[in-house]
Enzyme design. Structure first.
Site, short mmCIF file in Angstrom:
data_model
loop_
_atom_site.label_atom_id
_atom_site.label_comp_id
_atom_site.label_asym_id
_atom_site.label_seq_id
_atom_site.Cartn_x
_atom_site.Cartn_y
_atom_site.Cartn_z
N SER A 134 1.38 13.10 0.15
CA SER A 134 0.25 13.12 1.08
C SER A 134 0.06 14.43 1.82
O SER A 134 -1.05 14.74 2.23
CB SER A 134 0.38 11.97 2.08
OG SER A 134 1.60 12.04 2.77
N LYS B 133 -8.74 5.24 2.72
CA LYS B 133 -8.91 6.65 2.34
C LYS B 133 -10.12 6.75 1.41
O LYS B 133 -11.23 6.60 1.87
CB LYS B 133 -7.60 7.17 1.77
CG LYS B 133 -6.59 7.28 2.93
CD LYS B 133 -5.17 7.54 2.57
CE LYS B 133 -4.37 7.64 3.87
NZ LYS B 133 -2.95 7.40 3.71
N HIS C 157 -3.25 8.24 -2.02
CA HIS C 157 -4.17 9.37 -2.22
C HIS C 157 -4.65 9.53 -3.66
O HIS C 157 -5.36 10.47 -3.97
CB HIS C 157 -3.50 10.67 -1.75
CG HIS C 157 -3.16 10.63 -0.30
ND1 HIS C 157 -4.05 10.97 0.69
CD2 HIS C 157 -2.03 10.24 0.33
CE1 HIS C 157 -3.48 10.82 1.87
NE2 HIS C 157 -2.25 10.37 1.69
C1 LIG Z 1 -1.96 6.88 4.66
C2 LIG Z 1 -0.76 6.52 3.89
C3 LIG Z 1 -0.12 5.29 4.08
C4 LIG Z 1 -0.51 4.35 5.17
O1 LIG Z 1 -1.71 3.73 4.90
P1 LIG Z 1 -2.59 3.17 6.12
O2 LIG Z 1 -3.53 2.23 5.50
O3 LIG Z 1 -3.22 4.35 6.74
O4 LIG Z 1 -1.62 2.49 7.06
C5 LIG Z 1 0.92 4.96 3.24
N1 LIG Z 1 1.36 5.82 2.30
C6 LIG Z 1 0.80 7.03 2.13
C7 LIG Z 1 1.32 7.93 1.06
C8 LIG Z 1 -0.27 7.42 2.93
O5 LIG Z 1 -0.82 8.62 2.78
#
Ligand SMILES: *Cc1c(COP(=O)(O)O)cnc(C)c1O
Length: 388
Positions: free
Chosen positions: A178, A241, A206
């Site tokens: 990430s 995302k 992602h």
């Molecule tokens: C953003 C993210 C999460 C958490 O997800 P949310 O829905 O924002 O709680 C978990 N793992 C990775 C790799 C992330 O980038």
């Protein structure tokens, strides 16, 4: 003064350039945002496809609230499991080609729940050192033994897996890292899991919506698709995302999903997410499949940015995804650069330890399909100006 020690800790953080601030958005998420009354060209969100403010999602949300109201009113196992959740779970399972899927209210909760439900004290977890914080917290919560391997170092992982162990073995990895934007070596990871009889949990926060045909995610990114169609893989992706909404899901074999429903505490002991949000995610899934141009545009912008930033004193990290971090190193320099861009009306966040390793503070540039070539050109010329 009962909290003097806390103030001291905050002061120390401030002098190290590590104090974090929140910025208040007064507009929808997008490439143009209003912050503190001022407009910015933003390269700071994970809304990679530009769907967070899409009219079709908003309309689906509205229709959803007309049918289901707003709050779910209870957890899934009590009375908060709605047809919209069910329909979305089926659509997600089908989309990523797994037998079943389970919705969680966030990715953080999905990781906590899945790891805690699947492994315990007698078991062993093998984790990439650059995994997301939610996976690290999940490992602690599970109380399993933990062995971390050097980032993407398959020899190191193989060495750890080869040690005799009688309990379950679970390998955990981000699919797209990430804060770096690089990819896990999924085919190699799966081969090791087969060799040593381990399960593989893939966090595709992602990659979902971005990689693979129709944005079906990292499992579909690799050339030989059948490679990654293994029942051994437990797939997790988030819906806040690229999907532009909120929440997350785990997709896996039916027996894994059934186990999560019984054991995952972050699934059981929390109110279900508003069912109308599931209606909005269903609309995103349709756009993933219908609007290939969004991904085409992203790849075009990634090449433009990488070519345009050659010659800066800071190097772009190796990344083929919309996450394009510019490695700065020093915390205060990273913050100063981010602030200098902000005075030019451009918003790029500085990412510092402990989110990333010491000495690797960076500007995390994230691109969106909603950016234009002119937007990216503006960022490129601002960074070249600041370098002089
Ligand atoms: C953003 C993210 C999460 C958490 O997800 P949310 O829905 O924002 O709680 C978990 N793992 C990775 C790799 C992330 O980038």
């Amino acid at each position: 003064m009962p909290f003097e020690a806390l103030q001291d800790e905050l002061d120390t953080r401030a002098t190290q350039g590590l104090l974090r601030y929140r910025h208040e958005l007064q507009s929808a998420q997008g490439t143009r945002v209003k912050v503190n009354g001022k407009p910015f060209l933003s390269f700071s969100s994970n809304d990679y496809l530009g769907l967070a403010d899409h009219p079709q999602l908003l309309a689906a949300l509205q229709t959803g609230t007309q049918q289901y109201g707003l709050g779910a009113g209870a957890s899934h196992l009590v009375s908060g499991h709605f047809s919209a959740h069910e329909e979305l779970e089926q659509a997600l399972a089908e989309f990523v080609d797994k037998p079943a899927a389970l919705l969680f209210s966030s990715g953080y909760l999905a990781n906590l729940g899945a790891v805690q439900a699947l492994v315990g004290r007698r078991d062993k977890i093998f984790a990439d050192k650059l995994n997301h914080a939610s996976l690290n917290d999940a490992m602690l919560l599970s109380r399993a033994q933990v062995q971390r391997y050097r980032h993407n170092d398959m020899a190191h992982l193989a060495q750890s897996l080869a040690q005799p162990h009688s309990g379950r073995k679970l390998v955990i990895t981000d699919a797209v890292f990430s804060m770096d934007g690089d990819l896990a070596l999924l085919p190699e990871l799966l081969a090791l899991c087969v060799q040593y009889d381990a399960w593989l949990l893939v966090d595709d926060a992602h990659g979902f919506g971005i990689l693979g045909e129709h944005g079906r995610g990292s499992l579909f990114h690799h050339r030989d698709l059948s490679d990654l169609a293994s029942p051994r893989i437990i797939y997790m992706a988030t819906l806040g995302k690229a999907a532009g909404v909120s929440g997350a899901f785990i997709a896996a074999e039916q027996v894994v999903i059934d186990t999560l429903v019984q054991n995952a505490r972050s699934y059981i002991y929390t109110t279900a997410s508003p069912p109308a949000l599931s209606c909005a995610v269903l609309a995103s899934l349709r756009l993933f499949q219908k609007e290939e141009w969004r991904r085409t545009q992203l790849w075009k912008l990634v090449s433009q940015l990488r070519a345009g930033l050659i010659g800066l004193p800071w190097a772009l990290m190796h990344s083929d995804t919309p996450i394009q971090p510019l490695l700065v190193g020093n915390n205060n320099v990273a913050v100063a650069l981010s602030e200098a861009l902000r005075t030019r009306g451009i918003w790029v966040p500085a990412i510092r330890p402990p989110t990333v390793p010491q000495g690797t503070a960076r500007l995390r540039i994230s691109l969106s399909a909603a950016h234009s070539e002119q937007d990216v050109a503006q960022l490129i010329s601002a960074l070249h100006e600041l370098a002089h």
